[in-house]
Enzyme design. Structure first.
Site, PDB file in Angstrom:
ATOM      1  N   HIS A  70     -14.892   4.456  14.263  1.00 43.81           N
ATOM      2  CA  HIS A  70     -15.599   5.207  12.823  1.00 43.81           C
ATOM      3  C   HIS A  70     -15.752   6.472  12.787  1.00 43.81           C
ATOM      4  O   HIS A  70     -17.399   6.022  13.644  1.00 43.81           O
ATOM      5  CB  HIS A  70     -15.485   4.325  11.462  1.00 43.81           C
ATOM      6  CG  HIS A  70     -15.728   4.758  10.486  1.00 43.81           C
ATOM      7  ND1 HIS A  70     -17.495   4.653  10.738  1.00 43.81           N
ATOM      8  CD2 HIS A  70     -15.598   5.083   8.773  1.00 43.81           C
ATOM      9  CE1 HIS A  70     -17.697   5.325   9.246  1.00 43.81           C
ATOM     10  NE2 HIS A  70     -16.431   5.459   9.171  1.00 43.81           N
ATOM     11  N   ASN A 110     -17.931   9.527   9.684  1.00 41.94           N
ATOM     12  CA  ASN A 110     -17.932  10.256   8.755  1.00 41.94           C
ATOM     13  C   ASN A 110     -19.224  10.874   8.942  1.00 41.94           C
ATOM     14  O   ASN A 110     -19.916  10.427   8.500  1.00 41.94           O
ATOM     15  CB  ASN A 110     -18.054   8.656   7.293  1.00 41.94           C
ATOM     16  CG  ASN A 110     -18.152  10.026   5.798  1.00 41.94           C
ATOM     17  OD1 ASN A 110     -19.415  10.149   5.336  1.00 41.94           O
ATOM     18  ND2 ASN A 110     -16.790   9.709   5.673  1.00 41.94           N
TER      19      ASN A 110
END
Length: 340
Positions: A123, A125
């Site tokens: 992940h 971000n």
């Protein structure tokens, strides 16, 4: 009880340049492009399908999904740029000085769910906010393995540490601890993965840790640091760019090393079971999911992070001494991956 230091007011030298929004937005789109191109080359089969969208209250984005690739079962890379009259309560609770001001937010997010259980989910971000007199950068990257390989965790952490160290030597120690704190399922009393880095509300002033737990390891480490020279907007923008571009070097070698490892139904079923923890975290705790839903974001893009297949099993317990047991008992606990 440890009391977190109050954040310092933002000074003129640290204010964003006039073209800050344009520059960060352009970088976030470029980062999305670079990651998608790199992943298509790495996968060798799948191609990203783009879906552009507009937000009624202001802004929009580009959602890209690759499904049924060679190593990727499903992966999504999102860019968004939104603005509006008021930040949601989840953020105003942390930055009350932004109350009553219009906001701007842009960022790129990504979640990859590989087919092979020996390749970890990953992940990423990175985001930027402005609201009246305040601005900040946030983000991070983290790894969620299903089977324990210490060398993979070490490589991932080393790569992120090198990106952090180019801005400040204390960034990685604080942001690594913050990541361990953030990606924790309280209701399971488990780590989601082996972490990476996580930071938020970074505006160049002390303290580095701006999280909710004033007594946790991240806060304790941050609070004992000698005074850190304030960083300007340009410093933090460069930091965000370096971190974003560290992703492919951090993850690609792991994929190449594990993609041809043979696996059977046992490993696949365990992967699907552990994916359930990923779903639980994203729907209960994830800050990006909460922000998107509170600001009337595009639901399909917000929930793009969820895996295509997942399963739950009542009161599951892995066989003692198995790799599956080792994952939660020994591997998914906070540890020093860089020096292990």
């Amino acid at each position: 009880m440890t009391v977190s230091p109050t954040t310092q007011p933002q000074t003129n030298h640290s204010l964003p340049p006039a073209d800050a929004k344009q520059r960060v937005s352009q970088f976030m789109q470029t980062l999305q492009d670079e990651i998608c191109q790199g992943l298509e080359a790495l996968d060798g089969k799948g191609k990203f399908q783009e879906d552009s969208w507009q937000r009624e209250e202001g802004g929009g984005g580009r959602s890209r999904v690759l499904a049924d690739g060679d190593f990727l079962e499903q992966g999504g890379v999102n860019f968004s740029e939104v603005w509006g009259k008021s930040l949601p309560p989840s953020i105003l609770k942390q930055r009350p000085e932004a109350e009553g001001h219009e906001f701007y937010a842009t960022g790129t997010s990504m979640v990859l769910h590989p087919k092979n259980p020996y390749i970890p989910t990953v992940h990423l971000n990175y985001r930027y906010f402005e609201a009246g007199p305040v601005w900040w950068f946030g983000g991070g990257a983290d790894l969620t393995p299903y089977y324990p390989f210490a060398e993979d965790a070490a490589h991932f952490h080393h790569t992120l540490k090198n990106a952090c160290d180019q801005t400040h030597g204390e960034f990685y120690p604080v942001f690594k601890r913050w990541c361990d704190e953030y990606f924790y399922l309280k209701h399971r009393q488990e780590m989601r993965g082996i972490g990476g880095i996580f930071f938020d509300y970074q505006d160049g002033n002390a303290p580095l840790y701006r999280g909710p737990d004033p007594n946790g390891p991240a806060a304790q480490y941050s609070n004992q640091l000698a005074p850190i020279e304030p960083l300007g907007w340009e410093d933090l923008f460069s930091f965000a760019q370096r971190c974003g571009r560290a992703f492919l070097p951090a993850y690609s070698p792991i994929v190449e090393k594990r993609r041809n490892t043979e696996y059977g139904d046992r490993q696949r079923q365990f992967q699907l079971y552990r994916r359930g923890r990923y779903v639980e975290f994203n729907l209960v705790y994830d800050r990006g999911t909460i922000f998107g839903l509170q600001t009337n974001g595009r639901t399909e893009s917000i929930l793009m992070s969820l895996p295509p297949l997942v399963r739950w099993q009542y009161c599951y317990s892995p066989e003692a001494g198995s790799p599956e047991a080792e994952l939660t008992e020994k591997f998914l606990v906070p540890q020093d991956w860089v020096n292990s």
